[in-house]
Enzyme design. Structure first.
Site, PDB file in Angstrom:
ATOM      1  N   ASP A 204       4.989   4.472   7.806  1.00  0.00           N
ATOM      2  CA  ASP A 204       4.819   4.359   6.276  1.00  0.00           C
ATOM      3  C   ASP A 204       5.822   3.066   5.877  1.00  0.00           C
ATOM      4  O   ASP A 204       5.982   2.326   6.828  1.00  0.00           O
ATOM      5  CB  ASP A 204       6.178   5.464   5.756  1.00  0.00           C
ATOM      6  CG  ASP A 204       7.545   5.458   6.322  1.00  0.00           C
ATOM      7  OD1 ASP A 204       7.969   4.646   7.107  1.00  0.00           O
ATOM      8  OD2 ASP A 204       8.164   6.202   6.006  1.00  0.00           O
ATOM      9  N   ASP A 206       9.246   1.883   3.739  1.00  0.00           N
ATOM     10  CA  ASP A 206      10.610   2.238   3.150  1.00  0.00           C
ATOM     11  C   ASP A 206      11.203   1.120   2.526  1.00  0.00           C
ATOM     12  O   ASP A 206      11.176  -0.159   2.966  1.00  0.00           O
ATOM     13  CB  ASP A 206      11.594   2.405   4.546  1.00  0.00           C
ATOM     14  CG  ASP A 206      10.921   3.465   5.439  1.00  0.00           C
ATOM     15  OD1 ASP A 206      10.839   4.722   5.283  1.00  0.00           O
ATOM     16  OD2 ASP A 206      10.502   3.096   6.454  1.00  0.00           O
ATOM     17  N   ASP A 283       8.481   5.479   1.226  1.00  0.00           N
ATOM     18  CA  ASP A 283       9.782   5.998   0.688  1.00  0.00           C
ATOM     19  C   ASP A 283      10.458   5.174   0.185  1.00  0.00           C
ATOM     20  O   ASP A 283      10.729   3.907   0.594  1.00  0.00           O
ATOM     21  CB  ASP A 283      10.618   6.379   2.217  1.00  0.00           C
ATOM     22  CG  ASP A 283      10.080   7.680   2.888  1.00  0.00           C
ATOM     23  OD1 ASP A 283       9.468   8.458   2.446  1.00  0.00           O
ATOM     24  OD2 ASP A 283      10.318   7.658   4.163  1.00  0.00           O
TER      25      ASP A 283
END
Ligand code: GTP
Ligand code: MN
Ligand code: MN
Length: 359
Positions: A204, A206, A283
């Site tokens: 992902d 962040d 995120d």
């Protein structure tokens, strides 16, 4: 004179946060095996065992040479009997039967596939496994009840399985910066997680966001997600409000990895060509300026490095570290810090830069 291997081993410290762990190291052939066993222990809800294997792997990542025989391991910390047995077998036979049979096992493969779905944890995956389900397709085929996150997880499964490249992370960074600038001028945005540690791929992307004028950051997340939504860039988002109160979350609260910042777990739609796009997990975390250094340290990782920092603080320094604050139980006070360097200093640790926190 150059230290010999045994002297090097004696210099390896016990806590991962006392060591420099580069991204690329010399013992992947061993650490990958130990990490399979760690992951399998996690799937079986055995946290102690999982951490033990992960610590063993982490020690080998910090070595400046490739392990050639068991002698090289003399005086190294964190290597339990089980880890040593596995290492010995790999050094002698080229592979470990336990690791290979774990890797091939129906349970390991199913748990990997099921926990690989965004929104699915070990508990849920284990329940599904025991009901005979093995893959995202099985969930769809049997019409399992899924929450909103899991629905998105299944829908974008293939995209989310593909590693996110640094180039893709940079494109996402530009989008996030644009969004944040549009809704709160003067805000600061930092790329966190694996990419801050120098990884060239991640699962992902962040981000940590703050504003130098404390208070300005309050309620920022919904403004950011609205902006992204309007641009058609969000496939999924779930925002959680900030719920941190120093009085209640401070020393009395058990140390825990979960923090209480305003945060958003999301899936972005990323343009990858004139007619192609893909889903990417992102995120976003918003921190008050006064907690920014702690949040930065807490969201840089690696997960083991973070865990070891908190363990060091508690066991060796009688302090309690979170992504919000550092509390000194002996002096009964919070230690304020503006930089990560100050936090390492409070903890009596040599500063380890992000690129060497790949424990
Ligand atoms: P990849 O994304 O797989 O490349 O690795 P990563 O190191 O970036 O992992 P991840 O995105 O899962 O987490 C990034 C960092 O944020 C890690 O150090 C985690 O420990 C930390 N982190 C993730 N979730 C939380 C949380 O709820 N609270 C806190 N304080 N930290 C978290
Ligand atoms: Mn990450
Ligand atoms: Mn993350």
């Amino acid at each position: 004179t150059k230290p010999n291997i045994d002297q090097t081993a004696m210099l390896v410290k016990t806590y991962a946060c006392q060591r420099r762990t580069p991204l690329k190291h010399h013992n992947s052939f061993l650490t990958e095996a130990l990490e399979i066993l760690s992951q399998n222990a996690e799937y079986n809800d055995n946290e102690g065992r999982s951490v033990a294997f992960r610590r063993a792997a982490s020690v080998l990542k910090a070595l400046p040479h490739r392990v050639k025989n068991m002698e090289d391991l003399r005086s190294l910390p964190c290597l339990g009997d089980h880890s040593q047995r596995v290492i010995k077998e790999i050094l002698e036979d080229g592979s470990s039967r336990e690791v290979e049979s774990t890797r091939q096992s129906d349970q390991f493969q199913a748990m990997k596939a099921l926990t690989g779905i965004f929104g699915v944890g070990v508990r849920t995956a284990d329940r599904w496994f025991r009901e005979g389900l093995r893959s995202p397709d099985d969930l769809v085929r049997t019409g399992q009840q899924l929450n909103r996150a899991q629905q998105a997880g299944v829908q974008y499964y293939d995209d989310l399985q593909k590693p996110v490249t640094k180039a893709e992370a940079d494109v996402i960074s530009d989008i996030v910066e644009k969004a944040v600038r549009a809704v709160l001028p003067g805000a600061e945005i930092r790329l966190m997680g694996g990419f801050r540690r120098g990884k060239d791929v991640g699962h992902d992307v962040d981000f940590l966001i703050t504003h130098p004028e404390e208070g300005k950051e309050e309620g920022l997340m919904p403004k950011i997600t609205n902006w992204l939504e309007e641009q058609g860039l969000l496939l999924y988002e779930k925002t959680t409000r900030n719920s941190y109160l120093e009085k209640m979350d401070g020393p009395a609260r058990a140390p825990n990895n979960m923090d209480r910042f305003e945060r958003c777990f999301s899936i972005f739609k990323l343009q990858t060509g004139s007619e192609t796009e893909r889903a990417v997990r992102v995120d976003l975390v918003v921190s008050p300026y006064s907690q920014f250094a702690f949040a930065t340290l807490g969201w840089t990782g690696s997960k083991l490095f973070e865990r070891e920092l908190r363990r060091w603080a508690g066991q060796e320094k009688h302090m309690s570290l979170s992504s919000h604050a550092l509390y000194d139980s002996k002096q009964n006070l919070y230690l304020r810090a503006k930089t990560e360097e100050e936090i390492f200093a409070f903890l009596d640790l040599e500063f380890i830069p992000p690129s060497e926190r790949n424990a």
